[in-house]
Scaffold this active site. Structure first.
Site, PDB file in Angstrom:
ATOM      1  CD  GLU A  35      -2.905   0.905   2.454  1.00 52.68           C
ATOM      2  OE1 GLU A  35      -3.312  -0.263   2.677  1.00 52.68           O
ATOM      3  OE2 GLU A  35      -3.256   1.889   3.126  1.00 52.68           O
ATOM      4  CD  GLU A  76      -4.946   7.453   5.890  1.00 50.60           C
ATOM      5  OE1 GLU A  76      -5.864   6.624   5.846  1.00 50.60           O
ATOM      6  OE2 GLU A  76      -4.210   7.613   6.889  1.00 50.60           O
ATOM      7  CG  HIS A 124      -0.930   9.760   7.946  1.00 53.57           C
ATOM      8  ND1 HIS A 124      -0.444   9.679   9.229  1.00 53.57           N
ATOM      9  CD2 HIS A 124      -0.993   8.477   7.497  1.00 53.57           C
ATOM     10  CE1 HIS A 124      -0.239   8.416   9.547  1.00 53.57           C
ATOM     11  NE2 HIS A 124      -0.560   7.668   8.505  1.00 53.57           N
ATOM     12  CB  THR A 125       3.041   9.983   3.336  1.00 56.56           C
ATOM     13  OG1 THR A 125       4.214  10.206   4.137  1.00 56.56           O
ATOM     14  CG2 THR A 125       2.590  11.302   2.716  1.00 56.56           C
ATOM     15  CD  GLU A 185       2.923   5.284  10.812  1.00 55.36           C
ATOM     16  OE1 GLU A 185       4.130   5.169  11.133  1.00 55.36           O
ATOM     17  OE2 GLU A 185       2.038   4.505  11.211  1.00 55.36           O
ATOM     18  CD1 TRP A 233      -8.426   7.412  13.870  1.00 55.38           C
ATOM     19  CD2 TRP A 233      -6.703   8.500  12.963  1.00 55.38           C
ATOM     20  NE1 TRP A 233      -8.485   7.220  12.513  1.00 55.38           N
ATOM     21  CE2 TRP A 233      -7.431   7.868  11.929  1.00 55.38           C
ATOM     22  CE3 TRP A 233      -5.572   9.232  12.628  1.00 55.38           C
ATOM     23  CZ2 TRP A 233      -7.068   7.951  10.585  1.00 55.38           C
ATOM     24  CZ3 TRP A 233      -5.200   9.324  11.292  1.00 55.38           C
ATOM     25  CH2 TRP A 233      -5.940   8.684  10.290  1.00 55.38           C
ATOM     26  N   GLY A 266      -4.931  13.930  17.688  1.00 53.50           N
ATOM     27  CA  GLY A 266      -4.986  12.638  18.360  1.00 53.50           C
ATOM     28  C   GLY A 266      -6.360  12.247  18.854  1.00 53.50           C
ATOM     29  NE  ARG A 280       5.554   3.957  15.249  1.00 52.22           N
ATOM     30  CZ  ARG A 280       5.069   4.275  14.049  1.00 52.22           C
ATOM     31  NH1 ARG A 280       5.404   5.435  13.493  1.00 52.22           N
ATOM     32  NH2 ARG A 280       4.263   3.451  13.412  1.00 52.22           N
TER      33      ARG A 280
END
EC number: 2.4.1.207
Length: 287
Positions: free
Chosen positions: A104, A108, A121-122, A133, A198, A202, A276
């Site tokens: 994908e 977005e 958003h990629t 992201e 979200w 957030g 993260r």
């Protein structure tokens, strides 16, 4: 963009593995190129196929998908995003294959309160795994007019562009053990939907249904530089001038523009998010 014709033997092996013929691809209107797949009348085509709109209300959003599947291509679409208070809405425009190990490539567009900027958003998924992201603001108002959003996907790299300006590149680093989408044909999908758990700050800012229906508009779809097939076809077909885009990468001027975007407008990069990934950043971030 620079073109690397020396890699033609690799291209030939890829094409033969999938089953390609070289014929002309064409940019069709929305009637010819897409099927409206959901929304119960909330997505519509106008102007003899030159304009498509998706709307969202409290009952449902809406969406559409391409009639063809693509394996590499330079895909352009002009979008005009939801105006006003778009908080809690998402306009998605992406390519995706099927199955549990899907590939994908995502754009977005995350809505916001009136007067606050959209977030682009990629993401890139390979074999069902994303977590790549990168997010950006824009240097213009994407609701005031149509702007061109491009996915340029070839065996060398995936380039995300806005009005011809590259904002992100995901390189083919298979030789270094990083998966790359190159074997699964993908359809183009787009939709407008509610994601106020979200999408904006957030999930702290919720959708205001008094502003419904929300509307996103589409024009000037162009897939003339692509390899594609229809649902009834086994073979993928490429337009005859495929070498003009099949091996292109960023030239120095384009790279400089991307660095400007990433310096001034990037707001999140998974490759710098050490919290993260406490066990270490993804491999491609170190290459």
């Amino acid at each position: 963009m620079a073109c690397f014709a020396t890699k033609q033997p690799l291209l030939l092996s890829l094409l033969l593995a999938i089953g390609f013929f070289v014929v002309a691809a064409s940019a069709g209107n929305f009637y010819e190129s897409f099927d409206i797949t959901w929304g119960n009348g909330r997505a519509n085509i106008f102007e003899n196929g030159q304009l498509l709109t998706c709307t969202l209300d409290k009952v449902s959003g809406s969406g559409f998908q391409s009639k063809k599947e693509y394996l590499f291509g330079k895909i352009d679409m002009k979008l005009k995003l939801v105006a006003g208070n778009s908080a809690g809405t998402v306009t998605a425009y992406y390519l995706s294959s099927k199955g549990t190990a899907w590939d994908e490539i995502d754009f977005e567009f995350l809505g916001n309160r009136t007067g606050h900027p959209y977030t682009i958003h990629t993401n890139v998924f390979t074999g069902g795994k994303g977590d790549r992201e990168m997010q950006f603001r824009l240097w213009f108002d994407p609701t005031a007019d149509f702007h061109t959003y491009t996915v340029h996907w070839n065996p060398v790299n995936i380039i995300f562009l806005v009005d011809g300006i590259p904002i992100r590149v995901f390189k083919n680093n298979e030789k270094n053990g990083v998966a790359y989408p190159k074997n699964q044909p993908m359809r183009i999908y787009s939709s407008l939907w509610e994601a106020d758990d979200w999408a904006t700050e957030g999930g702290r800012v919720k959708i205001d249904w008094s502003n419904a229906p929300f509307k996103a508009s589409y024009r000037n779809f162009n897939d003339q530089s692509s390899c594609s097939r229809t649902s009834s076809s086994k073979w993928v077909t490429c337009e005859p001038n495929s070498n003009s885009w099949m091996w292109t990468t960023l030239n120095p001027a384009q790279y400089g523009k991307m660095m400007w975007v990433q310096r001034d407008f990037m707001i999140y990069n998974y490759c710098t998010d050490f919290k993260r990934f406490p066990q270490g950043l993804p491999k491609e971030c170190k290459l």
